[in-house]
Write a protein that holds these residues in place. Structure first.
Motif, short mmCIF file in Angstrom:
data_model
loop_
_atom_site.label_atom_id
_atom_site.label_comp_id
_atom_site.label_asym_id
_atom_site.label_seq_id
_atom_site.Cartn_x
_atom_site.Cartn_y
_atom_site.Cartn_z
N MET A 1 31.86 45.22 34.78
CA MET A 1 32.82 44.30 34.16
C MET A 1 34.19 44.96 34.02
O MET A 1 35.22 44.33 34.30
CB MET A 1 32.32 43.86 32.78
N ILE A 2 34.22 46.21 33.61
CA ILE A 2 35.50 46.91 33.46
C ILE A 2 36.16 47.10 34.82
O ILE A 2 37.38 46.95 34.96
CB ILE A 2 35.30 48.27 32.75
N GLU A 3 35.38 47.42 35.84
CA GLU A 3 35.92 47.55 37.19
C GLU A 3 36.53 46.22 37.66
O GLU A 3 37.60 46.18 38.26
CB GLU A 3 34.83 48.00 38.16
N TYR A 4 35.83 45.14 37.37
CA TYR A 4 36.33 43.81 37.74
C TYR A 4 37.65 43.52 37.02
O TYR A 4 38.61 43.02 37.64
CB TYR A 4 35.29 42.75 37.37
N LEU A 5 37.71 43.84 35.73
CA LEU A 5 38.95 43.63 34.97
C LEU A 5 40.09 44.47 35.56
O LEU A 5 41.24 44.00 35.66
CB LEU A 5 38.73 43.99 33.50
N GLY A 6 39.79 45.70 35.95
CA GLY A 6 40.80 46.56 36.56
C GLY A 6 41.35 45.96 37.84
O GLY A 6 42.58 45.98 38.08
N ASN A 7 40.47 45.40 38.65
CA ASN A 7 40.92 44.78 39.90
C ASN A 7 41.76 43.53 39.63
O ASN A 7 42.74 43.26 40.35
CB ASN A 7 39.72 44.44 40.77
N GLN A 8 41.38 42.76 38.60
CA GLN A 8 42.18 41.59 38.23
C GLN A 8 43.56 41.99 37.74
O GLN A 8 44.56 41.34 38.06
CB GLN A 8 41.45 40.79 37.14
N ILE A 9 43.62 43.07 36.98
CA ILE A 9 44.92 43.57 36.50
C ILE A 9 45.79 44.01 37.67
O ILE A 9 47.00 43.76 37.70
CB ILE A 9 44.71 44.71 35.49
N ASN A 10 45.19 44.65 38.67
CA ASN A 10 45.95 45.06 39.86
C ASN A 10 46.59 43.87 40.55
O ASN A 10 47.74 43.93 41.02
CB ASN A 10 45.05 45.82 40.83
N LEU A 11 45.84 42.76 40.64
CA LEU A 11 46.39 41.56 41.28
C LEU A 11 47.61 41.04 40.51
O LEU A 11 48.58 40.55 41.10
CB LEU A 11 45.31 40.47 41.34
#
Length: 406
Positions: free
Chosen positions: A123-133
């Motif tokens: 979940m944290i990895e997914y949030l990190g990728n969303q933040i990058n976008l």
């Protein structure tokens, strides 16, 4: 020049620069003369520092709104266009990501549903990728992203950047900071949502001009944060401010923390909704039933609406909640003696019904006449309290004054 002398000179320069920046952030738009008067620094020194801060795009000169004869002082304010912050609120049921400028104005916001059954690291990895976008767009426009502030419920180790225990999510020992920093290449600061919300009040809300107050959050959980001399008071075991887990009724309901009769089990949204449904099922009458065909379909928002419409059944439950909150507030006042308490979270939607009863309990049980009249005020940050709080972790880091041991 001796090494220690150079360090002292550099520290003083950094301190003065930070003091000027902090003053402009807190009080802008403000002129150079007003800055100098507020911090007792010479005008030439302030002007020199202002030039550096303008060049670094921290501040900007504004147009004077008052048009009179003679030379006008040029107002200075934080540059809202060139630097932004990411605020990440990790809640028990959903997560929000915002982009904020340094004035806590939200420029972008997305909501993400939380899957409590999914691996928290994923979940944290997914949030990190969303933040990058999100951040790619700002970086492409030459806007600096200063960092990510993370506010979440439960116990948090702020130094390690680790979630210790989030009872409503079932997370334990999640390395949030290191995961996000690896993915985003941005600075990450994390704290529990009560502490981050208190920082939001201190920088942008009811505590902007006060250095000793307590922020209490009541929604799906109950927590507090103590601001003492302009800083969050923290203990040694990451449990400071857990007023929601003070035992109010030893024979009360089981709490998510494993104990019985915690304040949270008697005053949280979950507790309120359980009580409403239980009482309705045994035959008590309320206009709240007009809002849904099935008792099980009732939501906490239905309850808030009924309270504000004057439904007697719901107001009586609200008064029970208020009396229990009053007991919790009494403990906080007796322990810490705050100038005031700020009530935040979703229960502020019925604050008009809550606060008078809370005050009655405080006046009955608090020690000392002056303390009995401790003001209880409602947060003005509304639904944005948690996300602005998360962003405020970065704001506090940016605008805090340097210390010799840092």
């Amino acid at each position: 020049m001796k090494q220690s002398s150079r360090i002292n000179v550099n520290l003083m320069k950094d301190y003065n620069k930070q003091l000027v920046l902090r003053t402009i952030q807190k009080h802008g738009p403000i002129s150079r003369v007003e800055v100098a008067n507020r911090i007792d620094l010479s005008r030439p020194s302030v002007s020199e520092i202002v030039s550096i801060l303008i060049e670094e795009q921290w501040i900007e000169e504004k147009s004077s709104e008052v048009k009179v004869r003679g030379r006008q002082p040029i107002p200075l304010d934080i540059n809202k266009e060139k630097k932004v912050i990411i605020g990440l609120e990790i809640g028990a049921y959903s997560t929000k990501v915002i982009v904020s400028n340094l004035k806590a104005e939200i420029l972008n916001e997305i909501a993400i549903e939380m899957d409590v059954h999914k691996n928290p690291n994923e979940m944290i990895e997914y949030l990190g990728n969303q933040i990058n976008l999100i951040t790619e767009r700002y970086k492409a426009n030459q806007i600096e992203v200063l960092g990510i502030g993370v506010g979440m419920h439960g116990l948090v180790d702020t130094e390690k950047g680790e979630n210790i225990f989030a009872p409503n999510l079932g997370w334990k020992n999640v390395q949030i900071k290191s995961i996000l920093e690896k993915i985003t290449q941005l600075k990450v600061l994390i704290d529990n949502d009560c502490n981050s919300a208190a920082l939001a009040e201190m920088w942008f809300g009811q505590g902007k001009d006060e250095s000793n107050f307590i922020s209490v959050i009541v929604d799906y959980g109950v927590g507090a944060s103590i601001i003492n001399n302009g800083s969050i008071f923290k203990g040694s075991h990451h449990v400071t401010g857990q007023v929601g887990h003070i035992t109010i009724d030893p024979d009360g309901p089981l709490c998510s923390c494993g104990n019985y009769g915690c304040l949270e089990t008697l005053t949280s949204e979950t507790a309120i909704l359980k009580k409403v449904k239980r009482k309705l099922k045994i035959g008590e009458k309320s206009s709240i039933l007009n809002q849904k065909d099935n008792i099980e379909d009732l939501t906490i928002d239905d309850f808030y609406i009924a309270v504000n419409k004057g439904d007697e059944f719901c107001i009586n439950i609200t008064h029970e909640v208020a009396r229990n909150l009053g007991l919790g507030f009494t403990i906080l006042i007796n322990l810490f003696g705050p100038r005031f308490i700020v009530l935040g979270g979703s229960l502020t939607k019925i604050s008009d019904a809550l606060i008078p009863i809370i005050k009655e309990v405080i006046q009955l049980k608090v020690m000392g006449e002056e303390a009995k009249h401790t003001p209880i005020i409602t947060s003005g940050l509304g639904d944005d309290l948690y996300t602005i709080g998360a962003a405020s972790l970065i704001v506090e880091d940016i605008f805090s004054l340097p210390r010799p041991n840092k």
